[in-house]
Write a protein that holds these residues in place. Structure first.
Motif, PDB file in Angstrom:
ATOM      1  N   HIS A  79       0.845  -1.190   0.000  1.00 27.41           N
ATOM      2  CA  HIS A  79       0.000   0.000   0.000  1.00 27.41           C
ATOM      3  C   HIS A  79       0.882   1.242   0.000  1.00 27.41           C
ATOM      4  O   HIS A  79       2.104   1.165  -0.144  1.00 27.41           O
ATOM      5  CB  HIS A  79      -0.968  -0.008   1.189  1.00 27.41           C
ATOM      6  CG  HIS A  79      -0.306  -0.031   2.529  1.00 27.41           C
ATOM      7  ND1 HIS A  79      -0.188   1.064   3.326  1.00 27.41           N
ATOM      8  CD2 HIS A  79       0.297  -1.052   3.205  1.00 27.41           C
ATOM      9  CE1 HIS A  79       0.436   0.747   4.445  1.00 27.41           C
ATOM     10  NE2 HIS A  79       0.753  -0.525   4.398  1.00 27.41           N
ATOM     11  N   HIS A  80       0.254   2.396   0.153  1.00 29.16           N
ATOM     12  CA  HIS A  80       0.970   3.662   0.002  1.00 29.16           C
ATOM     13  C   HIS A  80       2.071   3.852   1.056  1.00 29.16           C
ATOM     14  O   HIS A  80       3.027   4.587   0.815  1.00 29.16           O
ATOM     15  CB  HIS A  80      -0.028   4.821   0.094  1.00 29.16           C
ATOM     16  CG  HIS A  80       0.559   6.158  -0.227  1.00 29.16           C
ATOM     17  ND1 HIS A  80       0.893   6.537  -1.515  1.00 29.16           N
ATOM     18  CD2 HIS A  80       0.888   7.204   0.566  1.00 29.16           C
ATOM     19  CE1 HIS A  80       1.389   7.753  -1.492  1.00 29.16           C
ATOM     20  NE2 HIS A  80       1.409   8.186  -0.259  1.00 29.16           N
ATOM     21  N   ASP A  81       1.953   3.182   2.188  1.00 31.31           N
ATOM     22  CA  ASP A  81       2.923   3.380   3.263  1.00 31.31           C
ATOM     23  C   ASP A  81       3.729   2.128   3.571  1.00 31.31           C
ATOM     24  O   ASP A  81       4.234   1.969   4.681  1.00 31.31           O
ATOM     25  CB  ASP A  81       2.210   3.858   4.535  1.00 31.31           C
ATOM     26  CG  ASP A  81       1.664   5.271   4.376  1.00 31.31           C
ATOM     27  OD1 ASP A  81       2.360   6.110   3.787  1.00 31.31           O
ATOM     28  OD2 ASP A  81       0.531   5.524   4.809  1.00 31.31           O
ATOM     29  N   GLY A  82       3.841   1.216   2.619  1.00 30.54           N
ATOM     30  CA  GLY A  82       4.695   0.062   2.839  1.00 30.54           C
ATOM     31  C   GLY A  82       4.011  -1.268   2.622  1.00 30.54           C
ATOM     32  O   GLY A  82       3.114  -1.411   1.783  1.00 30.54           O
ATOM     33  N   LEU A  83       4.429  -2.260   3.413  1.00 32.61           N
ATOM     34  CA  LEU A  83       3.925  -3.620   3.288  1.00 32.61           C
ATOM     35  C   LEU A  83       3.256  -4.082   4.571  1.00 32.61           C
ATOM     36  O   LEU A  83       3.674  -3.728   5.671  1.00 32.61           O
ATOM     37  CB  LEU A  83       5.065  -4.594   2.978  1.00 32.61           C
ATOM     38  CG  LEU A  83       5.667  -4.626   1.580  1.00 32.61           C
ATOM     39  CD1 LEU A  83       6.761  -5.686   1.520  1.00 32.61           C
ATOM     40  CD2 LEU A  83       4.607  -4.905   0.544  1.00 32.61           C
ATOM     41  N   ASP A 102       5.924   3.589  -1.122  1.00 34.51           N
ATOM     42  CA  ASP A 102       4.757   3.292  -1.938  1.00 34.51           C
ATOM     43  C   ASP A 102       4.979   1.973  -2.671  1.00 34.51           C
ATOM     44  O   ASP A 102       5.539   1.944  -3.770  1.00 34.51           O
ATOM     45  CB  ASP A 102       4.537   4.440  -2.924  1.00 34.51           C
ATOM     46  CG  ASP A 102       3.143   4.426  -3.512  1.00 34.51           C
ATOM     47  OD1 ASP A 102       2.356   3.538  -3.147  1.00 34.51           O
ATOM     48  OD2 ASP A 102       2.841   5.309  -4.341  1.00 34.51           O
ATOM     49  N   ALA A 103       4.557   0.876  -2.083  1.00 33.15           N
ATOM     50  CA  ALA A 103       4.825  -0.462  -2.623  1.00 33.15           C
ATOM     51  C   ALA A 103       3.774  -0.837  -3.667  1.00 33.15           C
ATOM     52  O   ALA A 103       2.847  -1.599  -3.409  1.00 33.15           O
ATOM     53  CB  ALA A 103       4.851  -1.491  -1.498  1.00 33.15           C
ATOM     54  N   MET A 104       3.953  -0.315  -4.880  1.00 39.95           N
ATOM     55  CA  MET A 104       2.979  -0.557  -5.943  1.00 39.95           C
ATOM     56  C   MET A 104       3.121  -1.947  -6.556  1.00 39.95           C
ATOM     57  O   MET A 104       2.137  -2.564  -6.955  1.00 39.95           O
ATOM     58  CB  MET A 104       3.141   0.495  -7.048  1.00 39.95           C
ATOM     59  CG  MET A 104       2.749   1.900  -6.650  1.00 39.95           C
ATOM     60  SD  MET A 104       2.869   3.040  -8.051  1.00 39.95           S
ATOM     61  CE  MET A 104       1.557   2.409  -9.106  1.00 39.95           C
ATOM     62  N   GLN A 105       4.355  -2.455  -6.664  1.00 42.21           N
ATOM     63  CA  GLN A 105       4.605  -3.729  -7.335  1.00 42.21           C
ATOM     64  C   GLN A 105       5.474  -4.608  -6.456  1.00 42.21           C
ATOM     65  O   GLN A 105       6.435  -4.139  -5.845  1.00 42.21           O
ATOM     66  CB  GLN A 105       5.315  -3.500  -8.679  1.00 42.21           C
ATOM     67  CG  GLN A 105       4.683  -2.456  -9.571  1.00 42.21           C
ATOM     68  CD  GLN A 105       3.395  -2.918 -10.210  1.00 42.21           C
ATOM     69  OE1 GLN A 105       3.073  -4.105 -10.207  1.00 42.21           O
ATOM     70  NE2 GLN A 105       2.640  -1.990 -10.774  1.00 42.21           N
ATOM     71  N   LEU A 106       5.139  -5.888  -6.403  1.00 44.91           N
ATOM     72  CA  LEU A 106       5.914  -6.867  -5.643  1.00 44.91           C
ATOM     73  C   LEU A 106       6.330  -8.012  -6.553  1.00 44.91           C
ATOM     74  O   LEU A 106       5.538  -8.488  -7.365  1.00 44.91           O
ATOM     75  CB  LEU A 106       5.084  -7.429  -4.482  1.00 44.91           C
ATOM     76  CG  LEU A 106       4.614  -6.436  -3.430  1.00 44.91           C
ATOM     77  CD1 LEU A 106       3.707  -7.133  -2.411  1.00 44.91           C
ATOM     78  CD2 LEU A 106       5.798  -5.793  -2.727  1.00 44.91           C
ATOM     79  N   VAL A 107       7.573  -8.451  -6.418  1.00 46.37           N
ATOM     80  CA  VAL A 107       8.086  -9.598  -7.166  1.00 46.37           C
ATOM     81  C   VAL A 107       8.732 -10.555  -6.182  1.00 46.37           C
ATOM     82  O   VAL A 107       9.608 -10.153  -5.406  1.00 46.37           O
ATOM     83  CB  VAL A 107       9.102  -9.171  -8.247  1.00 46.37           C
ATOM     84  CG1 VAL A 107       9.805 -10.388  -8.837  1.00 46.37           C
ATOM     85  CG2 VAL A 107       8.406  -8.385  -9.346  1.00 46.37           C
ATOM     86  N   MET A 108       8.292 -11.833  -6.227  1.00 48.07           N
ATOM     87  CA  MET A 108       8.825 -12.849  -5.315  1.00 48.07           C
ATOM     88  C   MET A 108       9.134 -14.102  -6.111  1.00 48.07           C
ATOM     89  O   MET A 108       8.269 -14.966  -6.315  1.00 48.07           O
ATOM     90  CB  MET A 108       7.811 -13.137  -4.202  1.00 48.07           C
ATOM     91  CG  MET A 108       7.496 -11.906  -3.377  1.00 48.07           C
ATOM     92  SD  MET A 108       6.449 -12.254  -1.952  1.00 48.07           S
ATOM     93  CE  MET A 108       6.342 -10.584  -1.262  1.00 48.07           C
ATOM     94  N   PRO A 109      10.357 -14.234  -6.601  1.00 42.30           N
ATOM     95  CA  PRO A 109      10.719 -15.388  -7.433  1.00 42.30           C
ATOM     96  C   PRO A 109      10.497 -16.705  -6.701  1.00 42.30           C
ATOM     97  O   PRO A 109      10.868 -16.854  -5.532  1.00 42.30           O
ATOM     98  CB  PRO A 109      12.209 -15.153  -7.727  1.00 42.30           C
ATOM     99  CG  PRO A 109      12.413 -13.687  -7.530  1.00 42.30           C
ATOM    100  CD  PRO A 109      11.480 -13.296  -6.439  1.00 42.30           C
ATOM    101  N   SER A 110       9.935 -17.666  -7.400  1.00 43.91           N
ATOM    102  CA  SER A 110       9.587 -18.930  -6.755  1.00 43.91           C
ATOM    103  C   SER A 110      10.804 -19.817  -6.499  1.00 43.91           C
ATOM    104  O   SER A 110      10.783 -20.643  -5.583  1.00 43.91           O
ATOM    105  CB  SER A 110       8.575 -19.697  -7.624  1.00 43.91           C
ATOM    106  OG  SER A 110       9.096 -19.899  -8.930  1.00 43.91           O
TER     107      SER A 110
END
Length: 226
Positions: A79-83, A102-110
């Motif tokens: 969200h706008h203030d983190g995770l 501002d955590a707009m996109q998250l990537v978590m490689p499997s």
């Protein structure tokens, strides 16, 4: 005499016709009112399907959602203030280690669960310990307003992003060095979404304006999906 009688008869017929029309209109109006009243009465008594929100956030906005690649009950919410993170499949949430960004996109490689990325408005962070701690990732991107950001599920070092107004860029070393590639025609000025194939880190999808384009060579060339 006969003519007067006929005139009077026509007047009576016209008056009768008008009265019939008014009567029919009144009856129709009553039927409409009764129908609407019936709908209102029934609607007020029909119960909505039983349901309850799993959790109600009090954040300013809602940006991203990602599942932990190892634990299916762990979910991350950006969200706008983190995770925020949930360890019970979304029933309860706590603030995660990444905050005030501002955590707009998250990537978590499997295939590298210790590696995590977060990107957004002037945000590019990396975690190498499964999200326990985060640091800003050094990079040579032309800008950090990263509206679109994606990573390969099978190659934790292969990333793609679109810095606002600067085209499409890709990295092969986890985000330190970036190379500019190309975008499908007309995509430069439109909101876009990126996704990488789960089986091949060089296959990237770009969605914009109701269309999807695919590149099989890291964004060097594109073709529209049929």
């Amino acid at each position: 005499m006969e003519q007067r009688r006929r005139v009077r008869t026509r007047r009576i017929d016209r008056r009768s016709g008008r009265q019939q029309i008014l009567l029919l209109a009144a009856v129709a109006g009553c039927m409409v009112v009764l129908a609407l009243a019936s709908v209102w009465w029934l609607t007020g008594r029909i119960e909505a399907p039983a349901g309850q929100a799993l959790y109600q956030f009090n954040t300013q906005d809602y940006h991203s959602l990602a599942f932990d690649p190892v634990d299916v009950n762990t979910v991350y919410f950006g969200h706008h203030d983190g995770l925020k993170v949930s360890h019970d499949a979304g029933a309860s949430w706590q603030d995660a280690a990444l905050s005030r960004v501002d955590a707009m996109q998250l990537v978590m490689p499997s295939n590298a669960p210790e590696r995590r990325y977060a990107a957004g408005h002037d945000v590019f962070y990396i975690s190498t310990d499964g999200g326990e701690s985060w640091r800003e990732q050094m990079n040579d991107l032309p800008g950090l307003d990263l509206h679109a950001f994606a990573g390969s599920p099978t190659d934790p070092n292969r990333l793609y992003t679109v810095p606002m107004g600067n085209g499409l860029w890709t990295s092969a070393d986890g985000g330190t060095a970036w190379n500019e590639t190309t975008m499908p025609p007309g995509a430069e000025t439109q909101p876009i979404v990126l996704a990488v194939s789960p089986s091949d880190p060089e296959i990237v999808y770009l969605a914009r304006n109701g269309e999807i384009a695919i590149s099989t060579d890291r964004g060097m060339t594109w073709q529209s999906e049929p």
